[in-house]
Design a protein around this motif. Structure first.
Motif, short mmCIF file in Angstrom:
data_model
loop_
_atom_site.label_atom_id
_atom_site.label_comp_id
_atom_site.label_asym_id
_atom_site.label_seq_id
_atom_site.Cartn_x
_atom_site.Cartn_y
_atom_site.Cartn_z
N ALA A 1 -56.27 55.77 34.18
CA ALA A 1 -56.77 57.12 34.48
C ALA A 1 -55.69 58.17 34.17
O ALA A 1 -55.99 59.25 33.68
N LEU B 1 -60.05 49.34 50.24
CA LEU B 1 -59.35 49.69 49.00
C LEU B 1 -59.15 51.20 48.88
O LEU B 1 -58.05 51.68 48.61
N ASP C 1 -55.77 55.87 49.20
CA ASP C 1 -55.99 57.28 49.44
C ASP C 1 -56.64 57.95 48.22
O ASP C 1 -56.26 59.04 47.81
N TRP C 2 -57.61 57.25 47.64
CA TRP C 2 -58.32 57.80 46.49
C TRP C 2 -59.28 58.87 46.98
O TRP C 2 -60.05 58.66 47.91
N ASP C 3 -59.24 60.00 46.30
CA ASP C 3 -60.04 61.16 46.67
C ASP C 3 -61.41 61.07 46.01
O ASP C 3 -61.62 61.60 44.92
N CYS C 4 -62.36 60.36 46.65
CA CYS C 4 -63.70 60.32 46.05
C CYS C 4 -64.75 60.17 47.15
O CYS C 4 -64.49 59.60 48.20
N LEU D 1 -58.87 42.39 42.78
CA LEU D 1 -59.24 43.80 42.99
C LEU D 1 -58.04 44.74 43.02
O LEU D 1 -58.03 45.78 42.36
N VAL E 1 -68.63 54.16 43.44
CA VAL E 1 -68.43 53.39 44.68
C VAL E 1 -69.59 52.41 44.84
O VAL E 1 -69.40 51.22 45.11
N LEU F 1 -63.35 55.77 39.46
CA LEU F 1 -62.82 56.24 40.74
C LEU F 1 -61.40 56.77 40.57
O LEU F 1 -61.05 57.82 41.12
N ALA F 2 -60.59 56.05 39.82
CA ALA F 2 -59.20 56.49 39.61
C ALA F 2 -59.17 57.79 38.81
O ALA F 2 -58.34 58.67 39.06
N GLN F 3 -60.12 57.94 37.87
CA GLN F 3 -60.21 59.20 37.12
C GLN F 3 -60.58 60.35 38.04
O GLN F 3 -60.01 61.45 37.96
N ALA F 4 -61.56 60.11 38.93
CA ALA F 4 -62.00 61.16 39.85
C ALA F 4 -60.83 61.61 40.71
O ALA F 4 -60.61 62.81 40.92
N ASP F 5 -60.06 60.63 41.20
CA ASP F 5 -58.92 60.94 42.04
C ASP F 5 -57.86 61.72 41.25
O ASP F 5 -57.37 62.77 41.70
N ALA F 6 -57.55 61.24 40.04
CA ALA F 6 -56.53 61.92 39.22
C ALA F 6 -56.98 63.32 38.83
O ALA F 6 -56.19 64.26 38.82
N LYS G 1 -56.68 65.65 41.81
CA LYS G 1 -55.29 66.01 42.09
C LYS G 1 -54.74 66.96 41.03
O LYS G 1 -53.91 67.81 41.32
N ALA H 1 -57.04 47.63 40.43
CA ALA H 1 -56.95 49.04 40.84
C ALA H 1 -55.63 49.65 40.38
O ALA H 1 -55.59 50.81 39.96
N ALA I 1 -56.19 50.39 36.84
CA ALA I 1 -57.10 51.53 36.69
C ALA I 1 -56.37 52.85 36.91
O ALA I 1 -56.65 53.84 36.23
N GLU I 2 -55.41 52.86 37.83
CA GLU I 2 -54.64 54.10 38.06
C GLU I 2 -53.83 54.48 36.82
O GLU I 2 -53.78 55.64 36.43
N LEU J 1 -63.77 50.97 38.73
CA LEU J 1 -62.45 51.38 39.25
C LEU J 1 -61.84 52.50 38.40
O LEU J 1 -61.22 53.42 38.93
N ARG J 2 -62.05 52.42 37.09
CA ARG J 2 -61.52 53.48 36.22
C ARG J 2 -62.17 54.82 36.55
O ARG J 2 -61.50 55.84 36.62
N ALA K 1 -70.29 58.17 45.95
CA ALA K 1 -70.18 58.36 44.50
C ALA K 1 -70.82 57.16 43.78
O ALA K 1 -70.75 56.04 44.28
#
Lengths: 205, 205
Positions: A157, A109, A114-117, A146, A124, B194-199, B202, A150, A153-154, B191-192, A121
């Motif tokens: 966020a 996933l 390409d989630w930056d974490c 899932l 995770v 993780l998506a927050q961390a990514d956002a 960025k 996701a 969730a994007e 998931l929220r 964490a």
């Protein structure tokens, strides 16, 4: 303290308890048995009460959130990360097989999106724990949601970041992010229940 | 009981506690100090453990979920509603002004989306409580996310319904819906984050 209690709606005995636990900074002592409290105390009291009641956090979890809130020197992204560290996520004890399966799903996933974490964490680990638990309960079919979760969730966020980004000071951004993360979870849970009820009525009703 | 403990990974003392609390039905007594437990007991034990550890539910909330799970006679939509009733939502004590403001926001949201749900549903009260608390904390700016959250909640609910609708028996639909509702909350929260961390990386990183 009587006034502080009245203003905040929190009983005196509870205020004393929060003071002892360090959830509330002491007032400015004005005599042997009097202290002065200001608006910051009222705000902090309401926040503590709300994190306990609505956020469902334990006393020690509230302490972690407040510590994140009070450490305001780092850059915004770092402080947001710290605030996240302090926010509670459920843990789970699962078998090695379920854990490996879940870790594989999560790794895929994260790579696809390409989630930056960081791979270690807390979120995770929490995700691996929940997925592994679903599998150990014989409900791995639920993992099919899932990807669609996701996607949602994007969007969530992005809304969260837009909402804090319009604030001006790093202090208010961090406070709003912590409050928004804890209460946003509660908002989402309630909205999901309502949307499920509507979808169920339309499909099975 | 020693075997049940070994099979489920739950200590004997804990199994006894769950039996006393009625979270686990008694085994079939085979002698004065022995009882037979079957696969259903192992499954139920794992579920109880997971609801407590991953779901973060209290003992009495687990009882409500199990009661919802065990009442399997009504039609699917009614049973899903019943299961929802048993699922815990955070409560909040807020002032009349904040409550009125929040109730107005929620009423508008439900009307605009034409969501089919009772105005006194627990999730409506929960939503009013969270919004009212945000306002009492001086964070009503966070309510701007409400519409985008509701969009996400609709997508999530569709995924949830698709996931249970492919099951065959009403029994398995209800069990999956209850498990999916509780653990789905935990999935979304992770998931929220993780998506927050990514956002955040960025945007502010």
């Amino acid at each position: 303290m009587a006034e502080l209690s009245k203003e905040s709606g929190v009983p005196v005995a509870t205020v004393k308890y929060y003071l002892r636990e360090g959830l509330l900074p002491p007032g400015e002592r004005t005599s042997r048995n009097q202290a002065r409290y200001d608006d910051a105390h009222v705000r902090r009291l309401r926040l503590v009460r709300a994190l306990l009641d609505v956020g469902g956090l334990s006393i020690s979890e509230v302490k972690e959130v407040l510590a994140a809130l009070d450490s305001r020197k780092a850059p915004v992204h770092a402080v947001l990360g710290l605030a996240h560290q302090g926010l509670p996520l459920a843990g789970a004890e699962i078998g090695a097989g379920d854990r490996e399966w879940a870790r594989g799903r999560v790794r895929t996933l994260l790579a696809e999106r390409d989630w930056d974490c960081a791979e270690d964490a807390p979120a995770v680990e929490a995700l691996v724990g929940v997925l592994g638990t679903l599998r150990s309960l014989g409900h791995e079919e639920l993992a099919v949601v899932l990807d669609r979760y996701a996607d949602a969730a994007e969007r969530i966020a992005e809304a969260d970041l837009d909402s804090v980004a319009r604030l001006e000071t790093a202090e208010s951004i961090v406070e709003s992010a912590v409050v928004g993360t804890v209460f946003g979870d509660a908002l989402l849970v309630a909205l999901r229940r309502l949307a499920q009820a509507d979808a169920s009525a339309k499909r099975f009703g």
